[in-house]
Scaffold this active site. Sequence first.
Site, PDB file in Angstrom:
ATOM      1  N   CYS A 104      28.287  44.005  40.892  1.00 48.20           N
ATOM      2  CA  CYS A 104      29.048  43.249  39.898  1.00 48.20           C
ATOM      3  C   CYS A 104      28.067  42.819  38.812  1.00 48.20           C
ATOM      4  CB  CYS A 104      29.810  42.076  40.510  1.00 48.20           C
ATOM      5  SG  CYS A 104      28.805  40.741  41.169  1.00 48.20           S
TER       6      CYS A 104
ATOM      7  N   CYS B  26      31.707  45.730  36.580  1.00 47.68           N
ATOM      8  CA  CYS B  26      30.548  46.008  35.722  1.00 47.68           C
ATOM      9  C   CYS B  26      30.830  47.111  34.718  1.00 47.68           C
ATOM     10  CB  CYS B  26      29.298  46.322  36.549  1.00 47.68           C
ATOM     11  SG  CYS B  26      29.369  47.819  37.522  1.00 47.68           S
TER      12      CYS B  26
ATOM     13  N   CYS C  35      27.451  50.541  34.944  1.00 46.50           N
ATOM     14  CA  CYS C  35      27.041  51.044  36.261  1.00 46.50           C
ATOM     15  C   CYS C  35      26.725  52.531  36.146  1.00 46.50           C
ATOM     16  CB  CYS C  35      28.162  50.856  37.290  1.00 46.50           C
ATOM     17  SG  CYS C  35      28.483  49.144  37.700  1.00 46.50           S
TER      18      CYS C  35
END
Length: 137
Positions: free
Chosen positions: A11, A85, A89
């Site tokens: 996250c 995210c 990511c």
Amino acid sequence: MSSAPSVLFVCVHNAGRSQMAAAFLTHLAADRVQVRSAGTAPAAAANPVAVEAMREAGIDISARTPTVLTAGTVEASDVVITMGCGDSCPHFPGTRYLDWQLDDPAGADIATVRRIRDDIEHRVRGLLAELGVAPVG
């Protein structure tokens, strides 16, 4: 996947959702799953309300430190579970990605964080079933 699959929870701040998920998976899978968590912009410490909510569930995450996400951590994981995210990511071929849509506990009250915690536990138990790992507790 190897006999001990590797799961990475990601996250933004690695202070709430991913920490709770990693703690539940560690608790429920014991040493049968390699568990990691990281954040794209890690906070200085775990969210204190998330710490309290997990303490109520019998799991102490107070000593966990948010960690920065690296490409190597993603590449070393069999399953990467993202939690808000977005495009920050990294993605690698051959890695399984799941995106869990969860509210962010940052700034939330304990009742809201309990709901998020319970949702995470439910999802982690489902992940264990998918991995073929029976929960310890």
